[in-house]
Scaffold this motif. Structure first.
Motif, PDB file in Angstrom:
ATOM      1  N   ALA A   5       0.815  -1.209   0.000  1.00 45.79           N
ATOM      2  CA  ALA A   5       0.000   0.000   0.000  1.00 45.79           C
ATOM      3  C   ALA A   5       0.849   1.259   0.000  1.00 45.79           C
ATOM      4  O   ALA A   5       0.509   2.258  -0.642  1.00 45.79           O
ATOM      5  N   ILE A   6       1.991   1.231   0.697  1.00 46.61           N
ATOM      6  CA  ILE A   6       2.816   2.433   0.834  1.00 46.61           C
ATOM      7  C   ILE A   6       3.762   2.613  -0.346  1.00 46.61           C
ATOM      8  O   ILE A   6       3.961   3.720  -0.839  1.00 46.61           O
ATOM      9  N   VAL A   7       4.355   1.505  -0.809  1.00 43.08           N
ATOM     10  CA  VAL A   7       5.415   1.597  -1.815  1.00 43.08           C
ATOM     11  C   VAL A   7       4.878   1.363  -3.222  1.00 43.08           C
ATOM     12  O   VAL A   7       5.056   2.197  -4.121  1.00 43.08           O
ATOM     13  N   TYR A   8       4.214   0.218  -3.449  1.00 42.72           N
ATOM     14  CA  TYR A   8       3.881  -0.199  -4.806  1.00 42.72           C
ATOM     15  C   TYR A   8       2.597   0.418  -5.339  1.00 42.72           C
ATOM     16  O   TYR A   8       2.494   0.741  -6.522  1.00 42.72           O
ATOM     17  N   TRP A  13      -0.533   3.355  -9.466  1.00 45.19           N
ATOM     18  CA  TRP A  13      -1.510   4.390  -9.780  1.00 45.19           C
ATOM     19  C   TRP A  13      -0.915   5.451 -10.702  1.00 45.19           C
ATOM     20  O   TRP A  13      -1.550   5.871 -11.665  1.00 45.19           O
ATOM     21  N   ASN A  14       0.315   5.871 -10.415  1.00 48.05           N
ATOM     22  CA  ASN A  14       0.964   6.874 -11.264  1.00 48.05           C
ATOM     23  C   ASN A  14       1.193   6.344 -12.676  1.00 48.05           C
ATOM     24  O   ASN A  14       1.047   7.082 -13.660  1.00 48.05           O
ATOM     25  N   SER A  15       1.556   5.073 -12.781  1.00 44.09           N
ATOM     26  CA  SER A  15       1.763   4.476 -14.098  1.00 44.09           C
ATOM     27  C   SER A  15       0.464   4.457 -14.894  1.00 44.09           C
ATOM     28  O   SER A  15       0.442   4.799 -16.085  1.00 44.09           O
TER      29      SER A  15
END
Length: 250
Positions: A5-8, A13-15
């Motif tokens: 949830a924090i890293v990936y 989402w940005n991708s």
């Protein structure tokens, strides 16, 4: 879950978000984004012929890698599950690819009524034997665990009834390890999707490093991801109809 949830999750989402925008590098530094909808996806499918060619090539590689790795890992697992007197047989078996790779496969099949497609498949499998062996370790362990979970009493009953080794494999061993075949097929597809030798991922990386290629490569990556997910869904649906699950009493 917290790490995902924090890293990936933000990266994912940005991708996805970037694939719907057009990126412009500003002269003073930084960049601006302009919403273009499905334009990047349309460009990848209908304007970038290299991407579609590479995608078809990647699907062919996937169709070759998965059966070859599953067959080899299952063969080795069955072999390792046998009671063996020494290591001589292991040395011979692992040396077989070295011997076979020196043969002219097309000449070997020239006198047989065998289709060119089968000849090409066997030739590619032998030429890529090192890569197949290198990527079969996890599958081999999963198959071996499945084989060792089969009760010896079942095999003893088969021998008493006069079943041959060939009949025992197809009537007992193969059905009872069918869940492992499904697991290994899914794992192998995902592993092929993420491996460094994946031609589609190499092309997407090339597009990413080009000028303005960040948004287009994101669209290509998401299309490839969805295609692989569709293949996994179809595979799971087809295999689930044939998978045998042994029922155990509570």
């Amino acid at each position: 879950v917290i790490g995902f949830a924090i890293v990936y999750l933000p990266i994912i989402w940005n991708s996805l978000k970037m694939s719907f925008y057009e990126l412009t590098i500003l002269n003073g530094g930084g960049f601006s984004l302009e919403w273009v909808g499905l334009e990047n996806y349309q460009y990848a499918l209908f304007k970038d012929s290299s991407f579609t060619e590479t995608l078809v090539k990647g699907m062919k590689e996937l169709a070759f890698d998965v059966p070859a790795i599953l067959l080899f890992s299952l063969f080795m697992a069955v072999l390792l599950n046998q009671k063996m007197a020494g290591r001589a047989l292991f040395r011979a078996i692992f040396f077989i690819p070295e011997i076979v790779s020196t043969m002219d496969i097309e000449r070997l099949f020239s006198s047989m009524k065998v289709g060119q497609g089968l000849v090409d498949f066997v030739k590619d499998m032998i030429n890529n034997i090192y890569d197949i062996v290198n990527r079969s370790g996890v599958q081999m362990l999963i198959f071996l665990a499945g084989l060792q979970s089969i009760s010896p009493a079942i095999y003893e009953a088969c021998r008493i009834d006069g079943a041959t080794a060939w009949e025992t494999f197809w009537k007992i061993t193969f059905p009872m390890i069918s869940p492992m075949i499904l697991v290994n097929a899914v794992y192998t597809i995902i592993d092929s999707f993420t491996t460094d030798s994946n031609s589609v991922m190499k092309y997407i990386q090339t597009v990413y490093t080009s000028s303005g290629g960040m948004v287009r490569s994101s669209a290509m990556a998401w299309m490839y991801f969805l295609l692989v997910m569709l293949i996994l869904a179809l595979l799971g649906g087809i295999f689930s109809a044939f998978v045998f699950y042994q029922k155990r009493d509570a």
